[in-house]
Design a protein around this motif. Structure first.
Motif, PDB file in Angstrom:
ATOM      1  N   CYS A 138      83.837  37.851  56.932  1.00  0.00           N
ATOM      2  CA  CYS A 138      84.144  39.168  56.373  1.00  0.00           C
ATOM      3  C   CYS A 138      83.189  40.224  56.914  1.00  0.00           C
ATOM      4  O   CYS A 138      83.592  41.366  57.168  1.00  0.00           O
ATOM      5  N   LEU A 139      81.935  39.854  57.101  1.00  0.00           N
ATOM      6  CA  LEU A 139      80.960  40.800  57.637  1.00  0.00           C
ATOM      7  C   LEU A 139      81.321  41.247  59.051  1.00  0.00           C
ATOM      8  O   LEU A 139      80.907  42.321  59.499  1.00  0.00           O
ATOM      9  N   LEU A 140      82.084  40.425  59.770  1.00  0.00           N
ATOM     10  CA  LEU A 140      82.493  40.756  61.135  1.00  0.00           C
ATOM     11  C   LEU A 140      83.884  41.367  61.202  1.00  0.00           C
ATOM     12  O   LEU A 140      84.377  41.669  62.293  1.00  0.00           O
ATOM     13  N   ASP A 141      84.519  41.555  60.075  1.00  0.00           N
ATOM     14  CA  ASP A 141      85.903  42.012  60.021  1.00  0.00           C
ATOM     15  C   ASP A 141      85.961  43.539  60.092  1.00  0.00           C
ATOM     16  O   ASP A 141      85.430  44.229  59.220  1.00  0.00           O
ATOM     17  N   PRO A 142      86.618  44.119  61.102  1.00  0.00           N
ATOM     18  CA  PRO A 142      86.699  45.585  61.188  1.00  0.00           C
ATOM     19  C   PRO A 142      87.437  46.215  60.009  1.00  0.00           C
ATOM     20  O   PRO A 142      87.172  47.360  59.648  1.00  0.00           O
ATOM     21  N   ILE A 143      88.352  45.462  59.382  1.00  0.00           N
ATOM     22  CA  ILE A 143      89.077  45.994  58.227  1.00  0.00           C
ATOM     23  C   ILE A 143      88.101  46.299  57.095  1.00  0.00           C
ATOM     24  O   ILE A 143      88.187  47.338  56.435  1.00  0.00           O
ATOM     25  N   ALA A 144      87.150  45.383  56.869  1.00  0.00           N
ATOM     26  CA  ALA A 144      86.154  45.591  55.813  1.00  0.00           C
ATOM     27  C   ALA A 144      85.272  46.788  56.120  1.00  0.00           C
ATOM     28  O   ALA A 144      84.876  47.541  55.207  1.00  0.00           O
ATOM     29  N   TRP A 145      84.968  47.021  57.392  1.00  0.00           N
ATOM     30  CA  TRP A 145      84.133  48.167  57.758  1.00  0.00           C
ATOM     31  C   TRP A 145      84.885  49.480  57.616  1.00  0.00           C
ATOM     32  O   TRP A 145      84.303  50.503  57.232  1.00  0.00           O
ATOM     33  N   PHE A 146      86.176  49.461  57.929  1.00  0.00           N
ATOM     34  CA  PHE A 146      86.984  50.661  57.738  1.00  0.00           C
ATOM     35  C   PHE A 146      86.945  51.109  56.276  1.00  0.00           C
ATOM     36  O   PHE A 146      86.678  52.279  55.964  1.00  0.00           O
ATOM     37  N   THR A 147      87.246  50.191  55.368  1.00  0.00           N
ATOM     38  CA  THR A 147      87.288  50.568  53.951  1.00  0.00           C
ATOM     39  C   THR A 147      85.910  50.959  53.428  1.00  0.00           C
ATOM     40  O   THR A 147      85.795  51.843  52.574  1.00  0.00           O
ATOM     41  N   ALA A 148      84.860  50.311  53.943  1.00  0.00           N
ATOM     42  CA  ALA A 148      83.505  50.667  53.514  1.00  0.00           C
ATOM     43  C   ALA A 148      83.165  52.098  53.936  1.00  0.00           C
ATOM     44  O   ALA A 148      82.574  52.866  53.165  1.00  0.00           O
ATOM     45  N   LEU A 149      83.534  52.473  55.168  1.00  0.00           N
ATOM     46  CA  LEU A 149      83.271  53.831  55.635  1.00  0.00           C
ATOM     47  C   LEU A 149      84.127  54.852  54.884  1.00  0.00           C
ATOM     48  O   LEU A 149      83.681  55.982  54.626  1.00  0.00           O
ATOM     49  N   MET A 150      85.349  54.461  54.512  1.00  0.00           N
ATOM     50  CA  MET A 150      86.184  55.344  53.704  1.00  0.00           C
ATOM     51  C   MET A 150      85.535  55.579  52.338  1.00  0.00           C
ATOM     52  O   MET A 150      85.522  56.712  51.833  1.00  0.00           O
ATOM     53  N   TYR A 151      85.006  54.523  51.763  1.00  0.00           N
ATOM     54  CA  TYR A 151      84.362  54.640  50.455  1.00  0.00           C
ATOM     55  C   TYR A 151      83.118  55.522  50.549  1.00  0.00           C
ATOM     56  O   TYR A 151      82.836  56.319  49.647  1.00  0.00           O
ATOM     57  N   PHE A 152      82.370  55.378  51.655  1.00  0.00           N
ATOM     58  CA  PHE A 152      81.205  56.239  51.884  1.00  0.00           C
ATOM     59  C   PHE A 152      81.633  57.703  51.923  1.00  0.00           C
ATOM     60  O   PHE A 152      81.025  58.565  51.274  1.00  0.00           O
ATOM     61  N   SER A 153      82.686  57.988  52.672  1.00  0.00           N
ATOM     62  CA  SER A 153      83.149  59.366  52.819  1.00  0.00           C
ATOM     63  C   SER A 153      83.568  59.955  51.474  1.00  0.00           C
ATOM     64  O   SER A 153      83.238  61.098  51.155  1.00  0.00           O
ATOM     65  N   CYS A 154      84.309  59.172  50.698  1.00  0.00           N
ATOM     66  CA  CYS A 154      84.750  59.659  49.385  1.00  0.00           C
ATOM     67  C   CYS A 154      83.575  59.871  48.434  1.00  0.00           C
ATOM     68  O   CYS A 154      83.557  60.820  47.646  1.00  0.00           O
ATOM     69  N   ASN A 155      82.598  58.979  48.517  1.00  0.00           N
ATOM     70  CA  ASN A 155      81.488  59.034  47.565  1.00  0.00           C
ATOM     71  C   ASN A 155      80.569  60.230  47.778  1.00  0.00           C
ATOM     72  O   ASN A 155      79.824  60.605  46.871  1.00  0.00           O
ATOM     73  N   VAL A 156      80.600  60.811  48.963  1.00  0.00           N
ATOM     74  CA  VAL A 156      79.820  62.037  49.170  1.00  0.00           C
ATOM     75  C   VAL A 156      80.251  63.090  48.155  1.00  0.00           C
ATOM     76  O   VAL A 156      79.427  63.791  47.551  1.00  0.00           O
TER      77      VAL A 156
END
Length: 515
Positions: A287-305
């Motif tokens: 999962c740590l190597l999965d680009p799908i997980a990184w996409f959603t994590a970056l989306m969550y970062f953007s929203c959380n700003v």
């Protein structure tokens, strides 16, 4: 064969009448569905027919017992973390000498500890959920209440740090817990109901703060605010211990027949109904190597700003528009109530259509336009309308990102890891969001609004990129294994391909990503 048809010609049903197990042709190869990933030891090749009406009764019971409880807990959780914005303009700023960047540090220290202790999300799988939830609820309830006893900035800093530690053990794990109770086409709405309590809590925060700060209590209004909003959390701790089930098949409010249906639903999801205890370490690495997980994590970062900064700064922003402190408290409520309704509505639509990407793109545009109005307009009416758009875009975005993580990871361990990644990376957003509204930019805070607008639109771009990637992955799976409906039809005997198969939410030939 359905339960109702059995009633027409047979005696009353026993437990085995609700669920039929069918064993079709030998199972297909599961390991190659995604990067040679094997699910967590779950069997494939069987399917369970569950009577639809009986299953609906089980889901309704879960909806009345589980979702409201965790939603109420999240409401008080969000209330306890964000009421500092209301306390600030109710006298805390003067009493604790919050000069310079001291208020920003009270916000930052919460998220620093929240990020450091995000890994607690895995405790929901290791420890019985009702025990773990009781520990963290009681912990943050006590700390939130004790804020009323602080007499200097340093003591409040300690309270905010500990509040972050305890709340990190609760909120991030609830969507993961809900995935134990609901199927992938059901979990989005329940996550939406759960997360809609964030804007609902902010609605109550404004109304409650208005009621408290407009009175003349014997103690400082901001201290009374912490007491009134913290004590209910402590009272909820024993409720959690006795009434939160660890899993559907252990829910005391279900009959034996209904527990059998709950077990069959678990088998349909992941191949087994036993889902608490232990993790698959290989899946964590994958999962740590999965680009799908990184996409959603970056989306969550953007929203959380934006998600983190709006509740704690909106009372101040409204006050700087020219409203009195008391009226500013009350005016925060309407935008958040609309956001509460939009959050539930959009997650329901996304569940029904199974199209989360389009929904996130639309909501990102709504929120981004709201922040543009706040950054560029000078009239109070236009800026207040911008608050409505911003709140109606950003809160529902969060509610739609979380189920997208659960939908698109193919094992329990990977779903838990995906949620942990989402929160560890995503909760870094508040460290930026809570520092882009310095007092020197009052009253319009143009730079802060522009930054929030940029990240909100960036979230839409990421949603487009992730949806494109998932669509491409689904085409690869169709080419490799054949179309999903054809596979299901061949394995279940259902010519329309609507029947469910065992372990349908884990990686396998019938697994497809939710767009």
């Amino acid at each position: 064969m359905g339960l109702l048809s059995r009633f027409e010609r047979e005696p009353p049903a026993t437990t085995t009448d609700y669920v039929e197990e069918v064993v079709p042709s030998p199972p297909l190869d599961v390991e190659k569905a995604r990067g040679e990933i094997q699910d967590e030891g779950n069997p494939v090749g069987h399917h369970h027919h569950i009577d639809p009406e009986a299953e609906k009764r089980v889901v309704r019971k879960l909806d009345w017992r589980v979702t409201p409880l965790v939603s109420a807990l999240y409401l008080v959780s969000f209330l306890d973390r964000s009421n500092i914005g209301n306390a600030k303009i109710a006298g805390m700023s003067e009493d604790l000498d919050l000069t310079g960047n001291r208020y920003q540090w009270l916000l930052n220290i919460f998220y620093i500890s929240y990020i450091l202790f995000e890994v607690q999300v895995i405790m929901w799988k290791i420890m019985p959920p009702h025990i773990w939830a009781t520990i963290v609820v009681l912990g943050w309830g006590l700390i939130a209440t004790l804020q009323a006893a602080t007499f200097n900035w340093s003591a409040e800093m300690v309270c905010r740090f500990l509040l972050g530690v305890t709340e990190a053990g609760f909120g991030p794990g609830i969507p993961y817990l809900l995935s134990f109770f609901y199927l992938r086409h059901e979990v989005g709405l329940r996550c939406g109901i759960f997360l809609s309590c964030a804007p609902l809590a902010t609605t109550f925060a404004g109304a409650l703060a208005y009621g408290i700060t407009s009175g003349h209590a014997g103690i400082a209004n901001w201290r009374l605010l912490f007491l009134v909003e913290g004590i209910p959390t402590i009272l909820l701790a024993p409720v959690v211990f006795f009434f939160l089930p660890d899993s559907p098949d252990k829910a005391r409010f279900l009959t034996e027949d209904e527990k059998l249906i709950a077990k069959a639903r678990g088998v349909r999801q992941v191949g087994t109904h036993e889902r608490i205890g232990g993790v698959v370490w290989k899946d964590i690495g994958l999962c740590l190597l999965d680009p799908i997980a990184w996409f959603t994590a970056l989306m969550y970062f953007s929203c959380n700003v934006s998600f983190s900064s709006l509740p704690v700064f909106l009372p101040t922003i409204l006050q700087d528009m020219g409203f009195t402190a008391v009226n500013a408290q009350g005016l925060t409520a309407p935008p958040y109530f609309i956001s509460f309704l939009v959050t539930i509505g959009t997650t329901y639509i996304a569940d029904r259509t199974q199209q989360r990407g389009y929904m996130l793109m639309f909501l990102s545009c709504v929120g981004g336009i709201g922040y543009i109005l706040l950054a560029t307009c000078e009239s109070v009416g236009a800026r207040y309308f911008g608050v409505f758009l911003a709140a109606s875009g950003i809160f529902p975005c969060i509610a739609n990102i979380l189920p997208w993580v659960l939908n698109n990871q193919g094992s329990d361990t990977r779903r838990g890891t995906g949620i942990a990644m989402l929160n560890i990376i995503g909760q870094c957003g508040p460290l930026l969001g809570t520092n882009v509204f310095p007092a020197t930019q009052s009253p319009r805070y143009v730079e802060g609004m522009a930054i929030c607008a940029a990240f909100t639109f960036f979230n839409g771009v990421l949603a487009l990129g992730l949806r494109t990637l998932l669509k491409w992955e689904n085409k690869k799976l169709d080419k490799k294994y054949g179309f999903q409906k054809d596979l299901i039809a061949s394995r279940t005997g259902d010519p329309k391909g609507h029947e469910s198969v065992v372990s349908e939410e884990n990686y396998g030939p019938t697994f497809r990503y939710i767009l």
